[in-house]
Design a protein around this motif. Structure first.
Motif, mmCIF file in Angstrom:
data_model
loop_
_atom_site.group_PDB
_atom_site.id
_atom_site.type_symbol
_atom_site.label_atom_id
_atom_site.label_comp_id
_atom_site.label_asym_id
_atom_site.label_seq_id
_atom_site.Cartn_x
_atom_site.Cartn_y
_atom_site.Cartn_z
ATOM 1 N N ILE A 286 21.247 62.366 81.189
ATOM 2 C CA ILE A 286 20.421 63.499 80.755
ATOM 3 C C ILE A 286 21.401 64.499 80.149
ATOM 4 O O ILE A 286 21.952 65.339 80.852
ATOM 5 N N PRO A 287 21.666 64.420 78.847
ATOM 6 C CA PRO A 287 22.807 65.163 78.304
ATOM 7 C C PRO A 287 22.581 66.658 78.123
ATOM 8 O O PRO A 287 23.534 67.413 78.052
ATOM 9 N N ILE A 288 21.315 67.088 78.046
ATOM 10 C CA ILE A 288 21.035 68.505 77.771
ATOM 11 C C ILE A 288 20.253 69.107 78.935
ATOM 12 O O ILE A 288 19.207 68.588 79.305
ATOM 13 N N GLY A 289 20.772 70.214 79.486
ATOM 14 C CA GLY A 289 20.082 70.847 80.611
ATOM 15 C C GLY A 289 19.970 69.873 81.764
ATOM 16 O O GLY A 289 18.922 69.741 82.404
ATOM 17 N N GLN A 290 21.056 69.181 82.014
ATOM 18 C CA GLN A 290 21.054 68.057 82.952
ATOM 19 C C GLN A 290 20.351 68.437 84.261
ATOM 20 O O GLN A 290 20.535 69.557 84.773
ATOM 21 N N ASN A 291 19.559 67.516 84.760
ATOM 22 C CA ASN A 291 18.850 67.715 86.013
ATOM 23 C C ASN A 291 19.638 67.028 87.108
ATOM 24 O O ASN A 291 19.811 65.815 87.045
ATOM 25 N N PRO A 292 20.228 67.771 88.046
ATOM 26 C CA PRO A 292 19.965 69.158 88.443
ATOM 27 C C PRO A 292 20.995 70.185 87.984
ATOM 28 O O PRO A 292 20.798 71.370 88.234
ATOM 29 N N THR A 293 22.081 69.780 87.337
ATOM 30 C CA THR A 293 23.217 70.717 87.211
ATOM 31 C C THR A 293 23.095 71.683 86.046
ATOM 32 O O THR A 293 23.825 72.666 85.981
ATOM 33 N N GLY A 294 22.217 71.419 85.090
ATOM 34 C CA GLY A 294 22.086 72.294 83.931
ATOM 35 C C GLY A 294 23.150 72.076 82.868
ATOM 36 O O GLY A 294 23.177 72.790 81.854
ATOM 37 N N ALA A 295 24.038 71.104 83.043
ATOM 38 C CA ALA A 295 25.121 70.860 82.084
ATOM 39 C C ALA A 295 24.569 70.520 80.691
ATOM 40 O O ALA A 295 23.524 69.886 80.568
ATOM 41 N N VAL A 296 25.304 70.967 79.676
ATOM 42 C CA VAL A 296 24.932 70.678 78.289
ATOM 43 C C VAL A 296 26.095 69.964 77.621
ATOM 44 O O VAL A 296 27.215 70.487 77.567
ATOM 45 N N MET A 297 25.843 68.768 77.103
ATOM 46 C CA MET A 297 26.905 68.004 76.449
ATOM 47 C C MET A 297 26.890 68.283 74.951
ATOM 48 O O MET A 297 25.888 68.048 74.287
ATOM 49 N N ASP A 298 27.998 68.758 74.440
ATOM 50 C CA ASP A 298 28.047 69.070 73.014
ATOM 51 C C ASP A 298 28.374 67.812 72.196
ATOM 52 O O ASP A 298 28.576 66.727 72.758
ATOM 53 N N GLY A 299 28.388 67.958 70.901
ATOM 54 C CA GLY A 299 28.584 66.816 70.015
ATOM 55 C C GLY A 299 29.935 66.142 70.186
ATOM 56 O O GLY A 299 30.030 64.915 70.123
ATOM 57 N N ARG A 300 30.954 66.954 70.416
ATOM 58 C CA ARG A 300 32.291 66.387 70.553
ATOM 59 C C ARG A 300 32.385 65.498 71.796
ATOM 60 O O ARG A 300 32.897 64.381 71.748
ATOM 61 N N ARG A 301 31.876 66.022 72.904
ATOM 62 C CA ARG A 301 31.899 65.239 74.144
ATOM 63 C C ARG A 301 31.060 63.964 73.987
ATOM 64 O O ARG A 301 31.436 62.885 74.471
ATOM 65 N N LYS A 302 29.946 64.101 73.297
ATOM 66 C CA LYS A 302 29.101 62.916 73.090
ATOM 67 C C LYS A 302 29.849 61.843 72.305
ATOM 68 O O LYS A 302 29.755 60.654 72.609
ATOM 69 N N GLN A 303 30.574 62.279 71.285
ATOM 70 C CA GLN A 303 31.341 61.313 70.491
ATOM 71 C C GLN A 303 32.360 60.588 71.365
ATOM 72 O O GLN A 303 32.531 59.366 71.262
ATOM 73 N N GLU A 304 33.013 61.324 72.247
ATOM 74 C CA GLU A 304 34.000 60.706 73.141
ATOM 75 C C GLU A 304 33.338 59.681 74.078
ATOM 76 O O GLU A 304 33.850 58.569 74.265
ATOM 77 N N ILE A 305 32.215 60.089 74.639
ATOM 78 C CA ILE A 305 31.504 59.167 75.547
ATOM 79 C C ILE A 305 31.010 57.938 74.759
ATOM 80 O O ILE A 305 31.141 56.793 75.206
#
Lengths: 548, 548
Positions: free
Chosen positions: A223-242
């Motif tokens: 759940i990359p955006i507003g992750q449930n439960p932590t609220g973390a947001v993955m930006d484009g750069r991190r997504k590219q790395e993953i």
């Protein structure tokens, strides 16, 4: 790219549709008389039309020019202007094949979705998420639970591990659980999964001892955006790395993204807030484009291999009771999922599809819907801000909040909360001040989603012991204290990926309670303004007393 | 009675809900502030209300006093009077807990169904099907495909056999297929499964050679009324016989009953028909009761042990696009199914539930809905009669129909069709006449459902050989002849329970084509009057030519 080796036995064992071989006669059916299908005649449907009074796409301010705070709370009291939409039983033939009509919506139809649905979500996906390959497919689902259940069944073999965030949505685990599919957690920070940890887990898989000899995971649930439960947001750069790691280790990414349009600007203290948006609230292609450019990209945008299955839903933007969303994926997976849906559930509700599409596609249109999404996002921004305001206001009375600069990263501020020594001056403290006490809890500012995730530093409690007797753990006590004071948070164990964290009749997982930390998820999405303020005040009081 | 040993591993492996242990705090949530759930606020739902213009429950005549034929076909042209129903965003609090409101219907809700839904279908089930034990449970599903998929997953272990009718609904097989659950067919006659054959199969299970060493089936899938594809109707006496065998061998019965309210009086030739109903068309408890007494009972009525899972749907009575139905079963199975649904699909569409319940429960009410069902049944009776009329009319031109008295039983007439020797007088023949030719096809009069099931006597074709070369089989030729003449029937192989009858690209199963018989299913549910007449005429012409 051939990704067929990812399909499960269940996917491979599907029986071909008995309609196979009849397809070449579809033309004849249209010209001649089909007496082959067992469907009711639309003249026997009791609805002559359906209507709804609906809000304007601009119903909720984005705060560009109409004052600092539009106060969503006034939505209860002030009647907003509405328009009537109508779905006729038979559309005018001149409205074309994607017209919405009850004679079709109330009938059996293709599981992919009604023509109006498919047209709209395909264009929406193209414009908003910009998939990196041209022949992506869209397919209606009955919400992301349904979408994930099907993706999981078609990809995962019984008993295997899937990669997940360290804390994750329990519904996703519950769906996978009966067939023995278990989460393998990847450590995360405020941007979501940590690439180095993912790489380490995959590269050293065969050396680990804790995966029961099972094969390396080939499916990731995230759940990359507003992750449930932590609220973390993955930006484009991190997504590219993953993503690059997923290419290297041949992982399919299931991107569950219900909170995508609930991305918020950084939190500012009440006194420092000005306009909420620099983009005008007008409905036009230019403001749509500008707004979309402020959002973190979807995995689809970098998915040149077709290894992403994206789940979108109308639950958070229109209403969960629609049970309507869509799956975006490569043609192979789409075909398999379509067949599977036809066999297992049949189409999603045609009434829901018709009602949502008559509003979103026909009444509002693409730019109108984007504007609606901005308004909804602004409302949740206000809610988030109100919750944080309430916390900061509570900090004047006996405890303090200080930003933890060493943990803050990527635009996400982390705060520590501590009790003030008695006699200490009121006001916001700074972590450098020597007068602050031990940290009671900490949290990151959520820049998306619906949740504030609070981490309690149990080790700073005077009664903390490494291995408490069952039922005596501090997390139980704190959560119960809060509940009995009338404040209900979601306890952290609910989101745990640890196998032992299965609730007992007491509802608390034992393994997890032995940790130095406890967690709670606090939702700012649905309580009233007064409830949020009161709850945060009570929360601070109860927590202070708990740690005394 | 404890039936828990019937649950599959998948049912037993479900993870308890993480909400367990929080339940005792529900009262607190109601009184205090819940910030635990991640749900949107109803003020953000864009619909202020939903409305529909709906037909009266008496829209379709039951023919008691208003003429012989009301002609459903006029429904296209004649505007029927309608009433407007409205679902508000917030119901009046005085309307009680089962009031229908969008703030609830568009929200997440219990998978069992909205309160209004559960109240209505529980009472309906009680009144209409009269379950033999008091603590039966009802549970919303998204149509019978969804209901059967879940029942199958919770009862059947991968790879085992389920008992089915000899010919059955392909959708039920497709759902079970991926996990290797295969049909074990029970021979049937015009009343459905034959008790002696069922008893023989179960008692001699271990002596058979054709079940691959698998354990005796413990689940039966059956469509007892208007069976798909054969149209068979199982009466109460036959059901009791089958049920008693199921008690003896500990079988769970899944009663898939979408056509229950499409039960028809015996077919009479056009000239002999008079009133269609002796029960007045008025809406009141007395006519409801009288009508219900004319229907074959459900298995629920004799199920004193709770071993029946009944599937009801609004697909055939309101519209398939609702994707709405309900499952009735014992409390244990209901709990398991509710948890499973919560994990796998979540609730059924709240918009569908609200729209159907505002109509059926609030607008029409119980007796109104019963009257609607009678009207729908009368419409399908006319359609069935029209199809048979067309066949009998075609019998004046070169072929004849004669009742086969030796096969007719239990109120079901069986007819044989044959070519008339040239020069033979026009008119209906009798089987005793020496002048009739060989039987071309035969059929039973369907007293329920949507289908006429035609059995072709291929052995009477001059080119019949026991083992035709692939692609040259007579069933292929006849079906193709018909399709190319503009008439599309559903080929019999679609409903086959034989493992080898998996369609090739040609769409025809080879094993089945070696039979002396071919079958086709002809639907009278959805074509127009003109299409039905024309199609039956063409069918007779093509068939005569085929057998020449």
């Amino acid at each position: 790219m051939d990704l067929s080796h990812h399909l499960s036995d269940e996917a491979k064992n599907m029986k071909p549709s008995p309609l196979k071989g009849m397809y070449k006669y579809w033309v004849i059916i249209r010209l001649g008389s089909s007496l082959s299908g067992g469907v009711p005649h639309p003249s026997l449907f009791p609805y002559e039309n359906m209507k709804a009074n609906v809000l304007q796409p601009t119903a909720f301010s984005v705060g560009d020019s109409d004052g600092l705070f539009s106060w969503l709370w006034s939505a209860f009291k002030n009647k907003k202007s509405t328009t009537e939409i109508t779905i006729p039983k038979y559309a005018n033939p001149s409205d074309g094949p994607s017209a919405i009509q009850l004679s079709t919506a109330l009938q059996y139809s293709m599981v992919q979705g009604l023509p109006a649905f498919v047209d709209f979500v395909r264009n929406f996906t193209l414009q908003v998420f910009q998939p990196a390959y041209p022949d992506f497919c869209v397919l209606a689902n009955s919400g992301n639970t349904d979408g994930w259940t099907k993706a999981c069944a078609l990809l995962c073999h019984p008993g295997e591990f899937i990669l997940t965030e360290d804390w994750t949505y329990p519904g996703a685990l519950l769906s996978a659980w009966p067939s023995g599919v278990r989460p393998y957690p990847v450590p995360m920070d405020n941007l979501g999964m940590i690439p180095d940890d993912l790489e380490r887990i995959l590269s050293q898989w065969d050396e680990y001892e804790d995966h029961e000899g099972k094969r390396r995971p080939h499916v990731m649930y995230t759940i990359p955006i507003g992750q449930n439960p932590t609220g973390a947001v993955m930006d484009g750069r991190r997504k590219q790395e993953i993503y690059d790691i997923c290419v290297k280790y041949d992982i399919i990414i299931v991107e569950d993204d219900p909170y995508y349009f609930l991305q918020y600007p950084e939190y500012k203290r009440k006194s420092e807030r000005s306009l909420r948006s620099h983009i005008p609230g007008k409905v036009n292609p230019e403001t749509s484009r500008k707004f979309l450019n402020t959002l973190a990209p979807s995995y689809l945008k970098i998915d040149h291999q077709g290894r992403v299955i994206r789940l979108d839903t109308f639950s958070k933007t229109i209403g969960p009771g629609c049970r309507l969303g869509w799956t975006t994926c490569n043609p192979l997976f789409a075909t398999v999922m379509e067949n599977y849906s036809a066999n297992k559930t049949n189409q999603s509700s045609g009434i829901s599809q018709a009602m949502v599409m008559q509003l979103v596609s026909k009444q509002w249109g693409y730019d109108g819907y984007i504007r609606w999404l901005r308004g909804i996002g602004a409302q949740y921004t206000e809610r988030r801000d109100l919750m944080l305001d309430s916390l900061f206001e509570a900090s004047f009375s006996g405890f303090g909040l200080a930003q933890n600069h060493s943990l803050s990263q990527g635009g996400v501020a982390v705060y520590d909360a501590y009790a003030k020594p008695s006699g200490f001056m009121h006001g916001i403290s700074d972590e450098k001040l020597p007068s602050r006490g031990k940290t009671l809890f900490s949290f990151s500012i959520p820049n998306a989603g619906m949740f504030l995730w609070i981490k309690f530093h149990l080790k700073n409690h005077r009664s903390w012991v490494p291995r408490p007797a069952p039922g005596s753990a501090l997390e139980v006590k704190l959560w119960t204290d809060l509940a009995e004071s009338g404040v209900m948070f979601a306890p952290g164990y609910m989101f745990s990926t640890e196998e032992d964290d299965t609730p007992s009749d007491e509802g608390f997982a034992e393994s997890h309670l032995r940790s130095e930390y406890a967690h709670m998820r606090v939702s700012f999405s649905s309580a009233t303004k007064e409830e949020i303020s009161k709850a945060m005040k009570t929360f601070v009081e109860v927590t202070l007393k708990f740690f005394q």
